[in-house]
Design an enzyme around this catalytic site. Sequence first.
Site: not given
Length: 539
Positions: A362, A380, A409, A447, A449
């Site tokens: 994961r 989440c 975050e 996004d 990330r």
Amino acid sequence: MATVPSAKSGGEDDLRAMQQEILSTVKLLQRQYSHLTSAVDAINGRVNTLAEIKEVHDQAAKGTPALKPQPLTTSHHHLPADGECRPSSLSLNGQALAQLSSPPSVNPASPGVDSGRRSSASSSRIILTSYPGQSGIDPLPMDWGNKDPNLRGPVVVSRNHNTIKRRNAVGAHGGSYSIYYALAVASKNLTLDHKPDFTNTEPAAKIGPFPQWYDPKKIVAMDPLGHLAPWIFKDIIDHEDVEIRPTIAVTKAHMKVPELENSVKSGRLKPDGKICLNDLGELAVTKFAVEPVWYLPGVAERFGIDEGTLRRSLFENTGGSYPELITRGDIKLFLPPIGGLTVYCFGDPAKMSDPNVRLALRVHDECNGSDVFGSDICTCRPYLIFGIEEAVKEAQKGGSGVVIYFRKEGRALGEVTKYLVYNARKRGADRASDYFKRTENIAGVKDMRFQALMPDILHWLGITKIDRMLSMSNMKHDAIVEQGIPILERVPIPDEMIPEDSRVEIDAKIHAGYFTNGEIMTMEELNNVQGRPWEDVDH
């Protein structure tokens, strides 16, 4: 008339005294065993670290040539081959660079400030930047990807007075916590000349070395030798008085997550005394904390941009905080002020890199509101719990279970932006069809990330295939597969674990490309998926 104690009474007293003596002896043995175990573990830590360092050197001695990075494709803003960052290469005018290059003598205290206040500066002279070839500048060599640690060199970023001219990296240790280090120094709670004592801090588990460590295309966002740095480069620390710190730490711990007690009660998890320790669902885990270390040419190549463009953007969009990104083209490493990651390994860490055992993984990005405080507006925490549970079960079956937790975050947009998006959603219709639009309206992007750097940790752990990927993210899947790590099965979160208010999020993500075993909604159907209003207390 006096009562004469019976033989039976005396025998019971003797028995109680004997039991008390035995109990005291057992407790003493337990304390001694605990101390002995700690001493043995400390010795094992040192022996394992020395063995790992020897293995690194042995592999280097085999003479296998280290892979060298291919020339980067550049279109503009490229850095000159001699490493000097000229004004024209980054569209900075000569006056701007001249201002950067002139180290003025500045009094840190502003005019009118009470001279009685504590001064944090060791000198009134502030050096704003440095240049290659400048008098006294002598960076330790850094040949990223070299198999021989002595030729590759350590990561040196400290501004300690003995180290500042030997630095081969821009930035600071600690990632996002480096600012607190600055506060500690400014307030004189910490002295600049403090030298860390790394006694008994050796890694609690052996990891590597793996061939991926020496491929400069596979690991560009962390230091493969970061867990061994103070020991493998001990001679440099001792003889050249250079400060070298680890950027990775490995420890062991117990993990207690409330939901896992229910997992045991329901029979999904079974205590085995080794991984799942008891009926409370307490887990034994090996943890790896990693701070980011960016090899700038490799990071630029991973994003399909040239190094000069990356350097300029990092400089300009951090408020000009790191001028050496511009002036020190010879320095190729950057320790950015961002959060790192933590690996949670269940079972034997050596099995992570064994292609003959099954691996469940994961990869989870931080969500403080849900992961810690249980907000039900997203999936989440439920997905994190599911990931931990499945990782443990895989380890109990003789495989390996891994959960990797990144500090990103709010899709790396931050919690303030995330809460602004929540407000916009809840004050509107909060439909799944508008889910990403709300974020784009505020942040300008869905996004941030950018999973391109995420697989580096998998390479460092020696992972070469993933049997069960406990994630629905198409971005994570594609980033991993593009790095040559096959994913054999993708496992979505079970429907029964999805909070009602998070259907907006998960249905929108599935429509946008997230993996699912079910149907993908049409835009018209997404328009009918609506979140819970703030004032709704019944759902």
